[in-house]
Design an enzyme around this catalytic site. Structure first.
Site, PDB file in Angstrom:
ATOM      1  N   SER A  50       0.796  -1.234   0.000  1.00  0.00           N
ATOM      2  CA  SER A  50       0.000   0.000   0.000  1.00  0.00           C
ATOM      3  C   SER A  50       0.824   1.278   0.000  1.00  0.00           C
ATOM      4  CB  SER A  50      -0.959   0.010   1.184  1.00  0.00           C
ATOM      5  OG  SER A  50      -1.999  -0.914   0.982  1.00  0.00           O
ATOM      6  N   MET A  51       2.135   1.186   0.137  1.00  0.00           N
ATOM      7  CA  MET A  51       2.949   2.388  -0.072  1.00  0.00           C
ATOM      8  C   MET A  51       2.995   2.754  -1.563  1.00  0.00           C
ATOM      9  SD  MET A  51       5.846   1.877   2.890  1.00  0.00           S
ATOM     10  CE  MET A  51       7.085   2.937   2.189  1.00  0.00           C
TER      11      MET A  51
END
Length: 391
Positions: A50-51
């Site tokens: 999710s980065m």
């Protein structure tokens, strides 16, 4: 970090801290591959999951700066399959118990208030997403097809009424493709990674990194992504994705919500661009005003006030949400040392970054353990960094 390795919580990890744009600390320890006894090093390539979301959010704002759309625009302006939306009725127990609703707009997608969800969240929609296998994995069908399958489902709630962590940034990735005329991998490479000099970040494990790609571990039995069903395992470091067999070697879907591989220094280039107000060595990506807009709270209050029932990478009390990451509103309510305005996000494999605008500090932390809710390492790390600062 050494303690987490000694206690078999993390296989290994690496951290990089910058202050006023200059490196002030780096440390790496443990293993990137326990079975092969390979060390976790500064240049280890890792799944950032999710980065990826802040990068996709930057891509959307780059297109918005060019006047190609505004954030109030409904998703259906770009993806007609999202016209005529329906949402589950409050208290619904069946996926068919729905009512008409507005189509979510781009700002609602960016802030996870769209009504979309993830299969690992509790609720009717997540169960249906799980049953249909809609999670935007790297080995799923291509982005266009998976997005159309998602659009056929109702929303979990009417847009703008709640906050729920979701695949909305994957939908935004598809919008980047439609508006730019490029697939998401090409847009990222040409428009973001090239100006930043991020040569080891890609949806495919970069060829130069294949011998440095880490294994992925979990302390859970079963599928570590099924957070509602996964249970603790006696083996706290069970390997669930071997580097030589990973789905990220030849992905078929470019997930704007969680598909990138990167290295510590590469990702710091992106974080430093955010800190510098959109400036990169290879040219400006965004204006300082746009970055300030992105890194302020876009909710009416904190996340907790919006009644979330979902998994989240960050504390919800005292924390708002900007475009692509969380924003600290009150460190006291968060319960973690920090500054008002801290902007951050993490990934499912326990990676994490944050920008402290008060201290002019940036931090990037890499490890490879899923899920990220396994241990409170992020809060502990922030406390240690703040305790080390005396000026």
């Amino acid at each position: 970090m050494e303690r987490y390795v000694d206690e078999r919580k993390y296989p290994g990890s690496s951290v990089l801290l910058h202050r006023h744009g200059e490196e002030v600390y780096h440390h790496a320890c443990g293993m990137r591959d326990i079975e092969k006894a390979l060390p976790f090093e500064r240049d280890t390539a890792a799944r950032i999951y999710s980065m990826t979301k802040p990068i996709t959010s930057v891509a959307i704002m780059m297109l918005a700066e060019r006047g190609l759309f505004h954030l109030d625009a409904p998703v259906s302006d770009f993806l007609p399959e999202f016209a005529q939306m329906r949402a589950l009725k409050p208290g619904a127990t069946s996926i068919d118990d729905t009512e008409p609703c507005a189509t979510p707009n781009l700002q609602q997608l960016l802030t996870h208030t769209s009504g979309l969800s993830y299969p690992f969240n509790p609720g009717v929609l997540p169960r249906e997403m799980e049953a249909q296998g809609i999670i935007f994995r790297a080995d799923d069908a291509v982005l266009e097809e998976t997005t159309k399958r998602l659009a056929a489902l109702p929303l979990a709630f009417k847009p703008g009424t709640k906050w729920e962590y979701s695949v909305s940034i994957d939908v935004l990735g598809r919008i980047v493709e439609v508006v730019s005329g490029k697939d998401l991998r090409t847009f990222f490479r040409e428009e973001i990674f090239a100006p930043l000099g991020m040569e080891e970040t890609d949806f495919h494990v970069p060829a130069t990194c294949r011998d440095r790609f880490a294994a992925l571990y979990t302390p859970l039995s079963g599928n570590p992504m099924e957070l509602n069903a996964a249970k603790g395992d006696s083996d706290t470091l069970r390997c669930v994705d071997r580097p030589e067999k990973s789905i990220f070697l030849e992905p078929t879907l470019y997930s704007g919500g969680g598909g990138l591989i990167s290295t510590l220094d590469d990702y710091m280039k992106f974080v430093e661009m955010l800190r510098r107000g959109g400036m990169a060595d290879g040219g400006r990506l965004l204006s300082p005003n746009t970055l300030k807009f992105m890194m302020r709270n876009h909710l009416d209050g904190d996340i907790a006030a919006m009644g979330p029932s979902s998994f989240a990478e960050q504390p919800m009390r005292g924390t708002g949400f900007g475009l692509g990451g969380s924003v600290v509103l009150d460190p006291g309510r968060v319960g973690v040392p920090g500054s008002v305005g801290d902007f951050s996000w993490g990934g499912m494999a326990s990676t994490f970054f944050w920008i402290d605008p008060v201290l002019d500090l940036t931090a990037v932390f890499f490890t490879q353990l899923t899920p990220s809710s396994s241990y409170p390492s992020r809060a502990e790390m922030k406390a240690i960094v703040h305790g080390a600062l005396v000026a």
